[in-house]
Write a protein that holds these residues in place. Structure first.
Motif, PDB file in Angstrom:
ATOM      1  N   LYS A 126       0.809  -1.221   0.000  1.00 27.93           N
ATOM      2  CA  LYS A 126       0.000   0.000   0.000  1.00 27.93           C
ATOM      3  C   LYS A 126       0.845   1.276   0.000  1.00 27.93           C
ATOM      4  O   LYS A 126       0.493   2.259  -0.657  1.00 27.93           O
ATOM      5  N   GLN A 127       1.975   1.272   0.685  1.00 27.79           N
ATOM      6  CA  GLN A 127       2.805   2.475   0.802  1.00 27.79           C
ATOM      7  C   GLN A 127       3.381   2.938  -0.542  1.00 27.79           C
ATOM      8  O   GLN A 127       3.663   4.118  -0.700  1.00 27.79           O
ATOM      9  N   ILE A 128       3.571   2.040  -1.479  1.00 27.15           N
ATOM     10  CA  ILE A 128       4.131   2.454  -2.775  1.00 27.15           C
ATOM     11  C   ILE A 128       3.092   2.464  -3.895  1.00 27.15           C
ATOM     12  O   ILE A 128       3.386   2.889  -5.010  1.00 27.15           O
ATOM     13  N   TYR A 129       1.885   1.977  -3.598  1.00 24.73           N
ATOM     14  CA  TYR A 129       0.861   1.893  -4.637  1.00 24.73           C
ATOM     15  C   TYR A 129       0.407   3.282  -5.058  1.00 24.73           C
ATOM     16  O   TYR A 129       0.125   4.134  -4.218  1.00 24.73           O
ATOM     17  N   GLU A 130       0.361   3.502  -6.377  1.00 17.39           N
ATOM     18  CA  GLU A 130      -0.183   4.756  -6.890  1.00 17.39           C
ATOM     19  C   GLU A 130      -0.805   4.536  -8.254  1.00 17.39           C
ATOM     20  O   GLU A 130      -0.409   3.631  -8.991  1.00 17.39           O
ATOM     21  N   ASN A 131      -1.784   5.344  -8.551  1.00 16.81           N
ATOM     22  CA  ASN A 131      -2.432   5.301  -9.858  1.00 16.81           C
ATOM     23  C   ASN A 131      -1.692   6.217 -10.819  1.00 16.81           C
ATOM     24  O   ASN A 131      -0.983   7.130 -10.414  1.00 16.81           O
ATOM     25  N   ASP A 132      -1.857   5.944 -12.097  1.00 16.50           N
ATOM     26  CA  ASP A 132      -1.305   6.792 -13.155  1.00 16.50           C
ATOM     27  C   ASP A 132      -2.184   6.593 -14.386  1.00 16.50           C
ATOM     28  O   ASP A 132      -3.177   5.865 -14.316  1.00 16.50           O
ATOM     29  N   PRO A 133      -1.862   7.214 -15.512  1.00 22.25           N
ATOM     30  CA  PRO A 133      -2.742   7.082 -16.685  1.00 22.25           C
ATOM     31  C   PRO A 133      -2.949   5.645 -17.170  1.00 22.25           C
ATOM     32  O   PRO A 133      -3.972   5.341 -17.775  1.00 22.25           O
ATOM     33  N   GLU A 134      -2.010   4.743 -16.903  1.00 24.32           N
ATOM     34  CA  GLU A 134      -2.162   3.355 -17.329  1.00 24.32           C
ATOM     35  C   GLU A 134      -2.672   2.453 -16.207  1.00 24.32           C
ATOM     36  O   GLU A 134      -3.103   1.339 -16.459  1.00 24.32           O
ATOM     37  N   ARG A 135      -2.569   2.890 -14.975  1.00 25.64           N
ATOM     38  CA  ARG A 135      -2.989   2.070 -13.833  1.00 25.64           C
ATOM     39  C   ARG A 135      -4.158   2.764 -13.133  1.00 25.64           C
ATOM     40  O   ARG A 135      -3.971   3.674 -12.347  1.00 25.64           O
ATOM     41  N   LYS A 136      -5.353   2.281 -13.410  1.00 28.11           N
ATOM     42  CA  LYS A 136      -6.556   2.912 -12.866  1.00 28.11           C
ATOM     43  C   LYS A 136      -7.208   2.087 -11.762  1.00 28.11           C
ATOM     44  O   LYS A 136      -8.193   2.514 -11.178  1.00 28.11           O
ATOM     45  N   GLN A 137      -6.663   0.890 -11.472  1.00 27.18           N
ATOM     46  CA  GLN A 137      -7.269   0.033 -10.462  1.00 27.18           C
ATOM     47  C   GLN A 137      -7.119   0.647  -9.066  1.00 27.18           C
ATOM     48  O   GLN A 137      -6.143   1.318  -8.778  1.00 27.18           O
ATOM     49  N   SER A 138      -8.086   0.332  -8.215  1.00 24.54           N
ATOM     50  CA  SER A 138      -7.975   0.708  -6.804  1.00 24.54           C
ATOM     51  C   SER A 138      -6.981  -0.250  -6.141  1.00 24.54           C
ATOM     52  O   SER A 138      -6.652  -1.318  -6.691  1.00 24.54           O
ATOM     53  N   PHE A 139      -6.551   0.102  -4.936  1.00 27.52           N
ATOM     54  CA  PHE A 139      -5.658  -0.804  -4.215  1.00 27.52           C
ATOM     55  C   PHE A 139      -6.361  -2.130  -3.940  1.00 27.52           C
ATOM     56  O   PHE A 139      -5.748  -3.195  -4.019  1.00 27.52           O
ATOM     57  N   ARG A 140      -7.656  -2.085  -3.652  1.00 24.49           N
ATOM     58  CA  ARG A 140      -8.425  -3.308  -3.415  1.00 24.49           C
ATOM     59  C   ARG A 140      -8.386  -4.206  -4.665  1.00 24.49           C
ATOM     60  O   ARG A 140      -8.241  -5.422  -4.574  1.00 24.49           O
ATOM     61  N   GLU A 141      -8.513  -3.604  -5.845  1.00 19.05           N
ATOM     62  CA  GLU A 141      -8.424  -4.379  -7.092  1.00 19.05           C
ATOM     63  C   GLU A 141      -7.014  -4.938  -7.283  1.00 19.05           C
ATOM     64  O   GLU A 141      -6.840  -6.040  -7.808  1.00 19.05           O
ATOM     65  N   ALA A 142      -6.006  -4.179  -6.845  1.00 24.73           N
ATOM     66  CA  ALA A 142      -4.625  -4.668  -6.927  1.00 24.73           C
ATOM     67  C   ALA A 142      -4.443  -5.910  -6.058  1.00 24.73           C
ATOM     68  O   ALA A 142      -3.779  -6.870  -6.451  1.00 24.73           O
ATOM     69  N   VAL A 143      -5.062  -5.913  -4.882  1.00 28.95           N
ATOM     70  CA  VAL A 143      -5.005  -7.081  -3.994  1.00 28.95           C
ATOM     71  C   VAL A 143      -5.706  -8.273  -4.651  1.00 28.95           C
ATOM     72  O   VAL A 143      -5.188  -9.394  -4.631  1.00 28.95           O
ATOM     73  N   SER A 144      -6.853  -8.037  -5.258  1.00 29.55           N
ATOM     74  CA  SER A 144      -7.573  -9.115  -5.952  1.00 29.55           C
ATOM     75  C   SER A 144      -6.743  -9.673  -7.100  1.00 29.55           C
ATOM     76  O   SER A 144      -6.726 -10.897  -7.332  1.00 29.55           O
TER      77      SER A 144
END
Length: 185
Positions: A126-144
């Motif tokens: 979570k501490q390094i997770y960030e969205n950008d123009p190519e990454r639109k998923q939420s952190f919850r979606e990243a976990v899934s």
């Protein structure tokens, strides 16, 4: 037979690309993730092959590009270790995550492609997770996504080695230590 072709996988935003870049700086052969490149390309041409427009087209583009990149690097790599930012099975995991039927030809081709059976997986961070123009998923979606990747590789007989959080240099050293000690053999 095992192959010196190592997959680094996990959910989005866990530090895979940064880790691959570090391994490349250390002199190792690396293969970048195709998904991010395809997203950039599709945005540039106003294409439909985007995960938020046409998930199946995106998956097909990603799968085909991953197979091509694999074939190209293997022709030149010989027995040198190669690190892949995601593997062929990641596309199938993505389709399953999105509840899209996996075409049989993808399953067949994925079984033909040979990697080392030990796969490095980066857990959600979570501490390094960030969205950008190519990454639109939420952190919850990243976990899934992480959970699905873990599942797909285990289903296909891979042994997962979880790469701990930490500075990129320590993460790279962890992987190399696994190779030196035979933890990935």
């Amino acid at each position: 037979m095992t192959y010196p072709r190592y997959i680094i996988t996990g959910g989005p935003g866990a530090g895979k690309t940064t880790l691959l870049n570090e391994l490349q700086k250390m002199g190792f052969l690396t293969v970048p993730e195709e998904g991010r490149r395809i997203i950039k390309e599709q945005i540039l041409i106003n294409g439909e092959g985007l995960p938020w427009k046409n998930k199946m087209l995106f998956a097909r583009l990603m799968f085909e590009a991953s197979v091509k990149a694999y074939q190209e690097i293997i022709e030149t790599a010989g027995l040198q270790p190669v690190f892949f930012d995601r593997g062929i099975w990641d596309t199938i995991g993505y389709l399953r995550l999105e509840n899209i039927p996996v075409p049989e030809e993808m399953e067949i081709k994925a079984r033909e492609i040979k990697y080392h059976d030990h796969v490095f997986i980066l857990p959600p961070w979570k501490q390094i997770y960030e969205n950008d123009p190519e990454r639109k998923q939420s952190f919850r979606e990243a976990v899934s996504t992480f959970d699905r990747m873990k599942e797909i590789y285990q289903e296909n007989g891979c042994h997962l080695i979880e790469v701990p959080e930490g500075p990129v240099e320590k993460r790279a050293e962890f992987i190399l230590s696994c190779l030196r000690t035979g933890a990935s053999e």
